[in-house]
Scaffold this motif. Structure first.
Motif, mmCIF file in Angstrom:
data_model
loop_
_atom_site.group_PDB
_atom_site.id
_atom_site.type_symbol
_atom_site.label_atom_id
_atom_site.label_comp_id
_atom_site.label_asym_id
_atom_site.label_seq_id
_atom_site.Cartn_x
_atom_site.Cartn_y
_atom_site.Cartn_z
ATOM 1 N N THR A 58 0.869 -1.167 0.000
ATOM 2 C CA THR A 58 0.000 0.000 0.000
ATOM 3 C C THR A 58 0.910 1.222 0.000
ATOM 4 O O THR A 58 1.946 1.233 0.651
ATOM 5 C CB THR A 58 -0.877 0.003 1.262
ATOM 6 O OG1 THR A 58 -1.667 -1.194 1.276
ATOM 7 C CG2 THR A 58 -1.775 1.218 1.316
ATOM 8 N N MET A 59 0.533 2.252 -0.742
ATOM 9 C CA MET A 59 1.382 3.439 -0.852
ATOM 10 C C MET A 59 0.574 4.699 -0.571
ATOM 11 O O MET A 59 -0.592 4.793 -0.945
ATOM 12 C CB MET A 59 1.981 3.528 -2.251
ATOM 13 C CG MET A 59 2.921 2.389 -2.609
ATOM 14 S SD MET A 59 4.419 2.351 -1.621
ATOM 15 C CE MET A 59 5.173 3.926 -2.034
ATOM 16 N N GLY A 60 1.233 5.663 0.051
ATOM 17 C CA GLY A 60 0.541 6.900 0.380
ATOM 18 C C GLY A 60 1.356 8.131 0.041
ATOM 19 O O GLY A 60 2.578 8.060 -0.138
ATOM 20 N N TRP A 61 0.662 9.247 -0.080
ATOM 21 C CA TRP A 61 1.280 10.573 -0.217
ATOM 22 C C TRP A 61 0.877 11.401 1.007
ATOM 23 O O TRP A 61 -0.296 11.406 1.408
ATOM 24 C CB TRP A 61 0.804 11.283 -1.467
ATOM 25 C CG TRP A 61 1.396 10.783 -2.733
ATOM 26 C CD1 TRP A 61 0.828 9.930 -3.642
ATOM 27 C CD2 TRP A 61 2.688 11.122 -3.282
ATOM 28 N NE1 TRP A 61 1.684 9.706 -4.693
ATOM 29 C CE2 TRP A 61 2.835 10.429 -4.500
ATOM 30 C CE3 TRP A 61 3.746 11.933 -2.857
ATOM 31 C CZ2 TRP A 61 3.975 10.527 -5.294
ATOM 32 C CZ3 TRP A 61 4.877 12.038 -3.641
ATOM 33 C CH2 TRP A 61 4.991 11.331 -4.841
ATOM 34 N N PHE A 62 1.841 12.109 1.539
ATOM 35 C CA PHE A 62 1.630 13.045 2.628
ATOM 36 C C PHE A 62 2.276 14.374 2.261
ATOM 37 O O PHE A 62 3.048 14.447 1.310
ATOM 38 C CB PHE A 62 2.266 12.508 3.919
ATOM 39 C CG PHE A 62 1.542 11.329 4.515
ATOM 40 C CD1 PHE A 62 1.689 10.065 3.975
ATOM 41 C CD2 PHE A 62 0.717 11.478 5.619
ATOM 42 C CE1 PHE A 62 1.015 8.970 4.497
ATOM 43 C CE2 PHE A 62 0.042 10.403 6.162
ATOM 44 C CZ PHE A 62 0.194 9.141 5.602
#
Length: 128
Positions: free
Chosen positions: A33-37
Motif C-alpha cells: 500500500t502506498m501513500g502521499w503526505f
C-alpha cells in the motif's frame, strides 16, 4: 527495507498542474500500500492520498478530492500523484510513504504513524 525517491515538484501558479512521481526499490512494490503526505512550514505532516497494493482502491483527504489523483504502475515500481487546479494552500513538501505491514486491498491507512518508509520529499510551491 524500502527506498523511496520523489520527483516532479516545482513552482506553479494557482490553477496549474504538477505530476509527482515516487520511485520505489528494495521490496516487492506490487505488495505495498502506498501513500502521499505533505508538510507545510510550521504545520504537522498531513495525509493526502493512499492507494491499495492492487491500485483498485484509493482514498483522499477532503481538500484534494476531485483535484488530485493517485495512481501506480507496478510494472515500473512507480507511484504517481497528479495534481490539478492547484491552490496556494497546497504549498508543502510532499512525501511518498509505505507501511511495513502488508495491507489488504480494503485497508487504506491514512495516519502517518502507520507508515514506516519515507522518501526525502519534493517541494511544491503554488503562487497566487
Amino acid at each position: 527495507q524500502v527506498q523511496l525517491v520523489e520527483s516532479g515538484g516545482g513552482l506553479v501558479q494557482a490553477g496549474g498542474s504538477l505530476r509527482l512521481s515516487c520511485a520505489a526499490s528494495g521490496r516487492t512494490f506490487s505488495s505495498l500500500t502506498m501513500g502521499w503526505f505533505r508538510q507545510a512550514p510550521g504545520k504537522e505532516r498531513e495525509f493526502v492520498a493512499v492507494i491499495s497494493w492492487s491500485g483498485r482502491r484509493t482514498y483522499y483527504e477532503d481538500s484534494v478530492k476531485g483535484r488530485f489523483t493517485i495512481s501506480r504502475d507496478n510494472a515500473k515500481n512507480t507511484l504517481n500523484l497528479q495534481m490539478n487546479n492547484l491552490k496556494p494552500e497546497d504549498t508543502a513538501v510532499y512525501y511518498c510513504a509505505s507501511p511495513n505491514t502488508v495491507y489488504s486491498t480494503n485497508q487504506l491507512p491514512s495516519s502517518a504513524d502507520e507508515y514506516e518508509y519515507w522518501g526525502q520529499g519534493t517541494q511544491v510551491t503554488v503562487s497566487s
